[in-house]
Enzyme design. Sequence first.
Site, PDB file in Angstrom:
ATOM      1  N   LYS A  37       1.345 -13.845   6.322  1.00 28.15           N
ATOM      2  CA  LYS A  37       1.218 -14.593   5.288  1.00 28.15           C
ATOM      3  C   LYS A  37       2.953 -15.028   5.831  1.00 28.15           C
ATOM      4  O   LYS A  37       3.912 -15.094   4.188  1.00 28.15           O
ATOM      5  CB  LYS A  37       0.774 -14.199   4.046  1.00 28.15           C
ATOM      6  CG  LYS A  37       1.045 -15.060   2.740  1.00 28.15           C
ATOM      7  CD  LYS A  37       0.008 -15.985   3.036  1.00 28.15           C
ATOM      8  CE  LYS A  37      -0.160 -17.201   1.715  1.00 28.15           C
ATOM      9  NZ  LYS A  37      -0.735 -18.296   2.543  1.00 28.15           N
ATOM     10  N   ASP A  50      -4.505 -16.685   5.628  1.00 26.96           N
ATOM     11  CA  ASP A  50      -5.089 -16.941   5.092  1.00 26.96           C
ATOM     12  C   ASP A  50      -6.512 -18.206   6.067  1.00 26.96           C
ATOM     13  O   ASP A  50      -7.706 -18.136   5.600  1.00 26.96           O
ATOM     14  CB  ASP A  50      -5.375 -18.417   3.379  1.00 26.96           C
ATOM     15  CG  ASP A  50      -3.969 -18.967   3.849  1.00 26.96           C
ATOM     16  OD1 ASP A  50      -3.045 -18.275   4.920  1.00 26.96           O
ATOM     17  OD2 ASP A  50      -3.729 -19.404   2.994  1.00 26.96           O
ATOM     18  N   TYR A 109       0.645  -1.007   0.410  1.00 22.83           N
ATOM     19  CA  TYR A 109       0.213   0.215  -0.136  1.00 22.83           C
ATOM     20  C   TYR A 109       0.877   0.999   0.142  1.00 22.83           C
ATOM     21  O   TYR A 109       0.296   2.652   0.131  1.00 22.83           O
ATOM     22  CB  TYR A 109      -1.029   0.077   0.971  1.00 22.83           C
ATOM     23  CG  TYR A 109      -2.463  -0.538   1.067  1.00 22.83           C
ATOM     24  CD1 TYR A 109      -2.678  -1.825   0.659  1.00 22.83           C
ATOM     25  CD2 TYR A 109      -3.316   0.394   1.502  1.00 22.83           C
ATOM     26  CE1 TYR A 109      -3.898  -2.267   0.276  1.00 22.83           C
ATOM     27  CE2 TYR A 109      -4.857  -0.013   1.093  1.00 22.83           C
ATOM     28  CZ  TYR A 109      -4.753  -1.130   0.685  1.00 22.83           C
ATOM     29  OH  TYR A 109      -6.095  -1.921   0.466  1.00 22.83           O
ATOM     30  N   ASP A 131      -6.786  -4.729   5.694  1.00 26.50           N
ATOM     31  CA  ASP A 131      -7.168  -4.401   4.643  1.00 26.50           C
ATOM     32  C   ASP A 131      -8.741  -5.603   4.444  1.00 26.50           C
ATOM     33  O   ASP A 131     -10.287  -4.908   4.489  1.00 26.50           O
ATOM     34  CB  ASP A 131      -7.240  -3.315   3.260  1.00 26.50           C
ATOM     35  CG  ASP A 131      -8.360  -2.313   2.809  1.00 26.50           C
ATOM     36  OD1 ASP A 131      -9.158  -2.349   3.071  1.00 26.50           O
ATOM     37  OD2 ASP A 131      -7.297  -2.219   1.115  1.00 26.50           O
TER      38      ASP A 131
END
Length: 414
Positions: A226, A280, A159, A304
Amino acid sequence: MKKVKYQEPARGEKIQWQEQTLHVPNHPIVPFIEGDGIGPDIWAAARVVLDAAVDKAYGGQREIKWMEIFCGEKAVAAGLAALPEETLEAIREYRVAIKGPLTTPVGGGFRSLNVSLRQILDLYSCVRPIRYYRGTPAPVIHPEKLDVVIFRENTEDVYAGIEWPAGSDAARKLAHFINTELHAAVNPEAGIGLKPITRQNTQRLVAAAIRYALDHNRPSVTLVHKGNIMKYTEGAFRDWGYEAAAQQFGGQTITEKDAAHQYNGKAPQGKVLIKDRIADAMFQQVLLRPDEYSVLATPNLNGDYLSDACAAQVGGLGMAPGANIGDGVALFEATHGTAPKYAGQDKVNPASLLLSGAMLLEHIGWSEAAEMIKAALEKTILSKTVTYDLARQLDGAQEVKCSKFAQTIRENLA
Ligand code: NAP
């Protein structure tokens, strides 16, 4: 470009920030940005309830002195820059502000005003509390089991906006450098974006999340990452997060691993459990075992996605408040966008901005008024007098306009 000089409202005083603490007068000046699209509708509705709750909670002794500042389409229409320097200065100077949503055209040439505000003001924590209000139509069987506060890092990750289009000189140069100097394989025709994640910015975010958990008696902070794939960015986020917990909150926290070895998996009384989950898996966990999670700390992009997914679980974006918080400066905002197809129709749900306003009240220590608003909102939803988004999912609901919904919430303040 034209300049603007903001006039302080009469009888208002500035909120001060001294020794890491907010000092709030009884008539604090709070700047607001109305926002684009549905912004004017939801701001007008939210403001009525915020003012009434403060008046009722403090018997007329306290009052927010709102001061309009400009950004987005309204600023441009007045001949100002889309994000005037004076607006940034006002938010810095008055310490606490609130905004409606702002339009960001898709594609090149226009940087998101929301992202710019967060980055320029270094509002490094995006804080999104997500809980269920009884009576709200929700897609899961037990929406009440989800009660999380997401702390999303707000200034870096993909971002940060450091990216170059496919085929540009810069992207080709970078691909060439990476291929020849660093011996990796990047297609020279690729668009390229960078994902910077630093120890310093990770640790101040995780520290804010742990401090929040301690201050609000929350049992755990989960680092969502992640890191199994992106080892040096998201994996580092996890490692630096654990490091911040150990170094800054050693006596007040315990890792899940230590709790498993020493205390049968349960954190001892008064200690916040620090755990981590791969992103996930976390999306499954919030659906399958939501009550095992409390405060979540995430890098920018994960946060987000996760905050919208969690908001959907308890009734959707119309009910999702948020805040962007830095050191001594905070900007509260609805999580959703400008919903342009509903602009000016007095139609949409103002609860997201209203609840962001309730977060603002909590932030300045006016929790009694904030609690009153949440209770009145719940009572209103339970009475099935709701805006279209909730009405279309509720049997026997009476659909009302945005302003009428706010008026009903106001009448239900107690
Ligand atoms: P959006 O404005 O969030 O709207 C998407 C849909 O969400 C709406 O069509 C509506 O669903 C529902 N919705 C949003 N706000 C609602 C409310 N208050 N009450 C009830 N339903 C609500 O997303 P978008 O259409 O993708 O984005 C529009 C613009 O907003 C873009 O320029 C985007 O960049 C900007 N944006 C700004 C912010 C911000 O200021 N922080 C955040 C996100 C997006 P239904 O159609 O099902 O009724």
